[in-house]
Scaffold this motif. Structure first.
Motif, mmCIF file in Angstrom:
data_model
loop_
_atom_site.group_PDB
_atom_site.id
_atom_site.type_symbol
_atom_site.label_atom_id
_atom_site.label_comp_id
_atom_site.label_asym_id
_atom_site.label_seq_id
_atom_site.Cartn_x
_atom_site.Cartn_y
_atom_site.Cartn_z
ATOM 1 N N GLU A 1 0.826 -1.217 0.000
ATOM 2 C CA GLU A 1 0.000 0.000 0.000
ATOM 3 C C GLU A 1 0.857 1.262 0.000
ATOM 4 O O GLU A 1 0.540 2.233 -0.696
ATOM 5 N N GLN A 2 1.957 1.257 0.771
ATOM 6 C CA GLN A 2 2.809 2.449 0.802
ATOM 7 C C GLN A 2 3.489 2.662 -0.545
ATOM 8 O O GLN A 2 3.645 3.801 -0.995
ATOM 9 N N SER B 1 3.818 6.010 -5.366
ATOM 10 C CA SER B 1 3.779 6.147 -6.826
ATOM 11 C C SER B 1 2.821 7.244 -7.271
ATOM 12 O O SER B 1 2.876 7.679 -8.412
ATOM 13 N N GLU B 2 1.942 7.649 -6.358
ATOM 14 C CA GLU B 2 0.914 8.656 -6.638
ATOM 15 C C GLU B 2 0.022 8.257 -7.803
ATOM 16 O O GLU B 2 -0.579 9.096 -8.465
ATOM 17 N N ALA B 3 -0.097 6.953 -8.034
ATOM 18 C CA ALA B 3 -0.938 6.445 -9.119
ATOM 19 C C ALA B 3 -2.422 6.515 -8.773
ATOM 20 O O ALA B 3 -3.261 6.660 -9.648
ATOM 21 N N LEU B 4 -2.710 6.432 -7.484
ATOM 22 C CA LEU B 4 -4.109 6.425 -7.051
ATOM 23 C C LEU B 4 -4.342 7.511 -6.011
ATOM 24 O O LEU B 4 -3.527 7.695 -5.111
#
Length: 168
Positions: free
Chosen positions: A35-36, A41-44
Motif C-alpha cells: 500500500e505504501q 507512486s501517486e498512481a491512485l
C-alpha cells in the motif's frame, strides 16, 4: 500453502509472519509495504487499501502456482478480503491457513501501538484511537488464534509450525 496473518495493528502480526517466512524461506507479502508503494507512486488518489490487497492476491496466486509457500501479513478486516484469500488458495489448489493474531492485554496492545517503530519509509503509523476505531468484522469460522499477550513471537512461530507444518 497460503498462510494469512490477520489482526489489528500492534498485535504482533508482522514479527510472527516475518519470523515464520524466514524460517520457511517463504514468500512474504506485507500489505503495509504494498500500500505504501502505491501511495508513493501517486498512481491512485484513493482506494489504496483495496488496491493493495488486489496486488497481494495476484502475487500470492502466481507464487503459489509455482509451488512457493506464501505468507501474508495484513489486517484482513472484512469478509470480502478473507473470501478473496480463500479464492486465491482454491485457484492455486493450495491449502489455506488463517492465523488471527490478537493481544488480549489492552494496555500492552496500546503500548505497542504507541511505541511502534515504523520500518516502511513514508508510512504513517496508526494511533491508538485509530486502532480502537478500526473496522474488524467477526469471522464466519473462527481462525486459529495466537494471543501475543500470552506467548512470545518465537513460541507463536513454534506453535504454528507444529500445528500446520509438521508434515511439510
Amino acid at each position: 500453502m497460503l498462510i494469512v496473518f490477520s489482526g489489528l495493528p500492534g498485535t504482533g502480526k508482522t514479527t510472527i509472519a516475518r519470523d515464520l517466512a524466514t524460517r520457511l524461506t517463504a514468500v512474504y507479502l506485507r500489505i503495509d509495504a504494498i500500500e505504501q508503494a502505491i501511495r508513493n507512486s501517486e498512481a491512485l488518489a484513493r482506494g489504496v487499501g483495496r488496491s493493495g490487497y488486489m496486488v497481494a492476491n495476484e502475487l500470492a496466486l502466481s507464487n503459489l502456482r509455482i509451488g512457493n509457500t506464501v505468507i501474508v501479513d495484513c489486517v484482513n478486516p472484512v469478509i470480502e478480503s478473507r473470501k478473496a484469500w480463500s479464492e486465491i488458495a482454491r485457484r492455486a489448489d493450495a491449502p489455506l491457513v488463517n492465523v488471527q493474531v490478537i493481544c488480549s492485554d489492552k494496555h500492552e496492545h496500546q503500548r505497542r501501538v504507541e511505541t511502534r517503530e515504523i520500518d516502511i519509509p513514508g508510512l504513517t503509523p496508526p494511533t491508538w484511537q485509530s486502532v480502537l476505531g478500526h473496522e474488524y468484522a467477526v469471522w464466519d469460522e473462527a481462525p486459529f488464534t495466537v494471543d501475543t499477550a500470552l506467548m512470545s513471537p518465537a513460541a507463536a512461530v513454534a506453535l504454528i509450525t507444529e500445528r500446520f507444518l509438521s508434515n511439510e
